[in-house]
Design an enzyme around this catalytic site. Structure first.
Site, PDB file in Angstrom:
ATOM      1  N   ASP A 143       0.892  -1.245  -0.172  1.00 55.75           N
ATOM      2  CA  ASP A 143      -0.054   0.028  -0.013  1.00 55.75           C
ATOM      3  C   ASP A 143       0.869   0.961  -0.044  1.00 55.75           C
ATOM      4  O   ASP A 143       2.241   1.067  -0.107  1.00 55.75           O
ATOM      5  CB  ASP A 143      -0.995   0.115   1.175  1.00 55.75           C
ATOM      6  CG  ASP A 143      -2.289   0.835   0.681  1.00 55.75           C
ATOM      7  OD1 ASP A 143      -2.021   1.705  -0.081  1.00 55.75           O
ATOM      8  OD2 ASP A 143      -3.300   0.555   1.458  1.00 55.75           O
TER       9      ASP A 143
HETATM   10  C1  BGC Z   1      -5.031   3.039   0.048  1.00 58.98           C
HETATM   11  C2  BGC Z   1      -5.255   2.168  -1.144  1.00 58.98           C
HETATM   12  C3  BGC Z   1      -5.026   2.762  -2.393  1.00 58.98           C
HETATM   13  C4  BGC Z   1      -3.854   3.432  -2.514  1.00 58.98           C
HETATM   14  C5  BGC Z   1      -3.582   4.147  -3.921  1.00 58.98           C
HETATM   15  C6  BGC Z   1      -3.831   4.144  -0.259  1.00 58.98           C
HETATM   16  O1  BGC Z   1      -3.894   5.049   0.698  1.00 58.98           O
HETATM   17  O2  BGC Z   1      -5.141   2.748   1.317  1.00 58.98           O
HETATM   18  O3  BGC Z   1      -6.531   1.324  -0.924  1.00 58.98           O
HETATM   19  O4  BGC Z   1      -5.439   2.017  -3.343  1.00 58.98           O
HETATM   20  O5  BGC Z   1      -3.734   4.524  -1.479  1.00 58.98           O
HETATM   21  O6  BGC Z   1      -4.083   5.091  -4.134  1.00 58.98           O
END
Ligand code: BGC
Length: 727
Positions: free
Chosen positions: A268
């Site tokens: 993530d």
């Molecule tokens: C989130 C994810 C997301 C990623 C990219 C993160 O802050 O937890 O779910 O896919 O950002 O935007």
């Protein structure tokens, strides 16, 4: 530039041949993801982006889209790097891309796998037409935590339903042939147990037994592997003391060894770096080592793989084999998408201009939004409304809204000028002079100066529709709440309107991204229609339901508590050694509260219709099941009301005694059927021994002989009357 064309046909061989030409740093480059920087029309080849791409230090980008933007970036990757390996463009396409569907928790309430698949198919059509290859969806985190804002992005609290829905999303996004330019890679996230954050606070610690992990939180992820998902995202949270982005047990032992997942895992957003703050890694070098060794193939935005992996390999602290595997998986995904055959295949101006907001997409969005709404309460048939009325007052901060209505994580959905507000929607059914309107208040501000107008408008009308709820930023990431009430002074306004209109019908249309505590409102209003954040066509769909053009059929996939103190509360709890006796909730020394009943306000599976469905004649093919056999259960359902409608019939089981205690009921099947008024159908379900299995304390997935109870019912609120034995 060395040409990569003309390699052996087989993807694996192609990748191996390509990798033979790559330096270690180039291989590491494939494991690096950066974000796009934007000008008005799309991402730009900024100083750093351009530099990293040219150096071969970037394999993928997020938040980079549009034909022009992705073409510029792709061109650098293809023409200005030694090997010309195309970039992969990823984006959060969560519940629609341009045409926005209901938030995922709402969509789940349709219990309609076909609709889930159709919505993600449309999202893939629109996203891929803007250069996107990969979505960070579906989020398949089970959550029993309404305080957690991200409960809005998942399918709710149930393992079985969540797993079916997870598969449907993957099928929709990825289609049948990934090499087609209208399909995108799906990504099962957030692996794992992110939805069990302590106290519902985002990014918070999770602690759970391996049994709970395997029985509740892992199955939807496994379901995505079975459906062929190409990528996984490791999560932000720690699990039993080990951050999930550095967790060998979940990433290597379970995902790779047990499940044989062959795609790649992305972290993530900076979750590898965050292992330092978790107190699990000394510094960013250490975090890099832990992340790669644990099995995270790509570093999203953390910059640590680019900076440290090479040295770590040279020092022997990360095996080169891991880099090779990660690079290979990422390249394979690019091959599967057809990017080596035609790196510009997703970059097509004509498609970009003609694919968004197609009329057929909008029609689907309207149908799906209606099917996702849940009629929570309908005293004295307050709904549907009749358009012969002289006037109806529409009151509340969300009546005319066309921005909140598309919800959080609404990708490239326009927040102005596109979505149909409830006001616009009801204008299809009413003449202008029948519609009275007052905003009354804002969602969150304390200013009551609009109350008088709202009350006076309400008094002039025959009936009143309140359109209220949360703002879209109140759910989704980093949007935990400790109070589950309708926010701000909206509840106060509801009271005032009821006081001024003691005998008038009041309908509450609710938009929100989580279960809301409606304990006061159920006594103040006649009907409550939960429309979640229903998306681009939300206002039109809401009007279709309010006026009975469409009969509500959605059912909750998450429990609505009476107050926040009951949380976590979910339908498939355990019995305890001191359950409340059936007819006596006041007995002392039982597992209860002294100030609130144990039961929730609205149970999992609850949802009303404008018609009635009667269930009768449950029959079992046998009451003795053997290990090699299956059992057939059937039930008759009759539409006894005055309107055609859909019904969602739910099959629950209860394993009465286990080597580990079993939940009091577990959903094991459902069917959504359409019945004309007066019509009856017999539904048949087959239960096999496989459906009775669970992880025992030895972590064996096994079935145990004994007594089981079974029911086929309209919601999870029932008592078992039938059973069978497994011998
Ligand atoms: C989130 C994810 C997301 C990623 C990219 C993160 O802050 O937890 O779910 O896919 O950002 O935007």
């Amino acid at each position: 530039m060395v040409s990569v064309q003309g390699f052996a046909q087989n993807f694996e061989e192609k990748v191996d041949s390509l990798m033979n030409l790559m330096t270690l740093q180039e291989k590491i480059g494939q494991t690096v993801m950066y974000g796009g920087s934007y000008d008005q029309t799309g991402p730009i080849v900024g100083a750093d982006n351009g530099k990293f791409i040219r150096e071969g230090n970037m394999g993928a980008m997020l938040n980079a889209m549009s034909v022009k933007g992705t073409r510029d970036l792709q061109k650098v990757a293809l023409e200005e790097t030694r090997l010309g390996i195309p970039l992969l463009f990823g984006y959060d396409v969560i519940h629609g891309h341009r045409t926005i569907f209901p938030i995922n928790l709402g969509l789940a309430a349709s219990w309609d796998l076909k609709m889930v698949e159709e919505s993600s198919r449309i999202a893939a059509e629109e996203a891929s037409a803007e250069g996107i290859h990969w979505t960070f969806a579906p989020m398949v985190d089970i959550s029993r935590e309404p305080r957690w804002g991200r409960i809005s992005e998942g399918a709710g609290e149930d393992v079985y339903l969540g797993s079916q829905i997870a598969k449907a999303y993957v099928k929709g996004f990825q289609g049948n042939d990934l090499s087609q330019p209208n399909t995108i890679l799906a990504c099962a996230k957030h692996y794992v147990a992110y939805g069990a954050a302590q106290a519902g606070r985002d990014y918070h610690t999770t602690n759970m037994s391996e049994g709970e992990l395997r029985n509740v939180y892992l199955p939807p992820f496994k379901a995505t592997v079975d459906a062929g998902v190409e990528t996984f995202m490791s999560a932000f949270n720690e699990l039993n003391g080990v951050p999930t982005s550095g967790n060998k047990f979940t990433l290597r032992d379970i995902l790779r060894k047990e499940w044989k997942f062959e795609g790649f895992v992305v972290s993530d957003y900076t979750s590898i770096n965050e292992m330092i703050l978790h107190g699990f890694a000394k510094d960013s070098i250490d975090a890099t080592r832990i992340g790669m060794n644990a099995g995270v193939d790509m570093d999203m935005m953390g910059e640590v793989y680019r900076k440290h992996l090479k040295t770590l390999v040279e020092e022997g602290r990360v095996s080169e084999q891991y880099i090779n595997e990660a690079c290979k998986r990422i390249l394979l995904a690019k091959y599967k998408l057809g990017l080596f055959d035609d790196p510009y295949s997703y970059i097509d101006e004509q498609r970009e201009n003609t694919t968004k907001y197609k009329p057929e997409f909008l029609a689907k969005a309207r149908e799906i939004a209606a099917a996702s709404s849940v009629l929570l309460q309908n005293k004295n048939h307050a709904l549907p409304l009749f358009n012969e009325l002289k006037s109806i007052a529409f009151i509340g901060p969300l009546v005319k809204d066309e921005s909140e209505i598309i919800g959080n994580w609404a990708a490239k959905g326009d927040r102005e000028g596109k979505a149909v507000s409830v006001f616009e929607g009801v204008s299809e059914y009413l003449k202008p002079n029948q519609i009275l309107y007052a905003k009354g208040c804002e969602i969150l501000k304390d200013d009551e100066s609009g109350f008088n107008e709202a009350v006076s408008v309400s008094k002039k009308a025959d009936e009143i529709v309140l359109v209220m709820g949360e703002g879209h930023h109140m759910s989704g990431e980093a949007a935990s709440r400790s109070n589950l009430k309708i926010p701000g002074i909206q509840p106060k306004l509801i009271k005032k309107i009821r006081e001024a209109n003691p005998n008038k019908k009041i309908i509450l249309v609710l938009m929100n991204g989580r279960p809301i505590n409606l304990s006061d409102e159920v006594n103040l209003v006649d009907a409550i229609l939960e429309v979640w954040f229903p998306g681009t066509m939300g206002g039109a769909a809401t009007a279709d339901l309010l006026f009975g053009k469409v009969n509500p059929s959605g059912k909750l996939t998450v429990t609505f508590p009476r107050n926040v103190g009951q949380v976590p509360i979910y339908y498939n709890m355990k019995n305890t050694g001191r359950p409340i006796p059936e007819n006596n909730s006041n007995e002392d020394y039982k597992s209860n509260y002294i100030d609130v009943p144990n039961s929730p306000l609205f149970v999992f599976g609850h949802g009303l219709s404008y018609t009635n469905f009667e269930y009768s004649a449950l029959k079992l093919s046998t009451n003795q099941l053997t290990f090699s056999d299956s059992i057939t259960a059937s039930v008759d359902i009759t539409n006894t009301g005055n309107m055609d409608g859909h019904e969602i019939a739910q099959l629950y089981l209860h394993d009465k005694v286990g080597s580990v205690t079993r939940p009091i009921k577990e959903l094991k099947g459902f069917q959504k059927i359409f019945l004309k008024k007066g019509e009856s159908k017999t539904l048949t379900f087959t239960i096999s021994v496989e459906d009775l299995k669970f992880y025992n304390n030895e972590m064996k997935y096994a079935v145990e002989p004994g007594e089981f109870e079974i029911a086929i019912t309209p919601s999870s609120n029932f008592k078992f009357k039938h059973g069978f034995q497994l011998k």
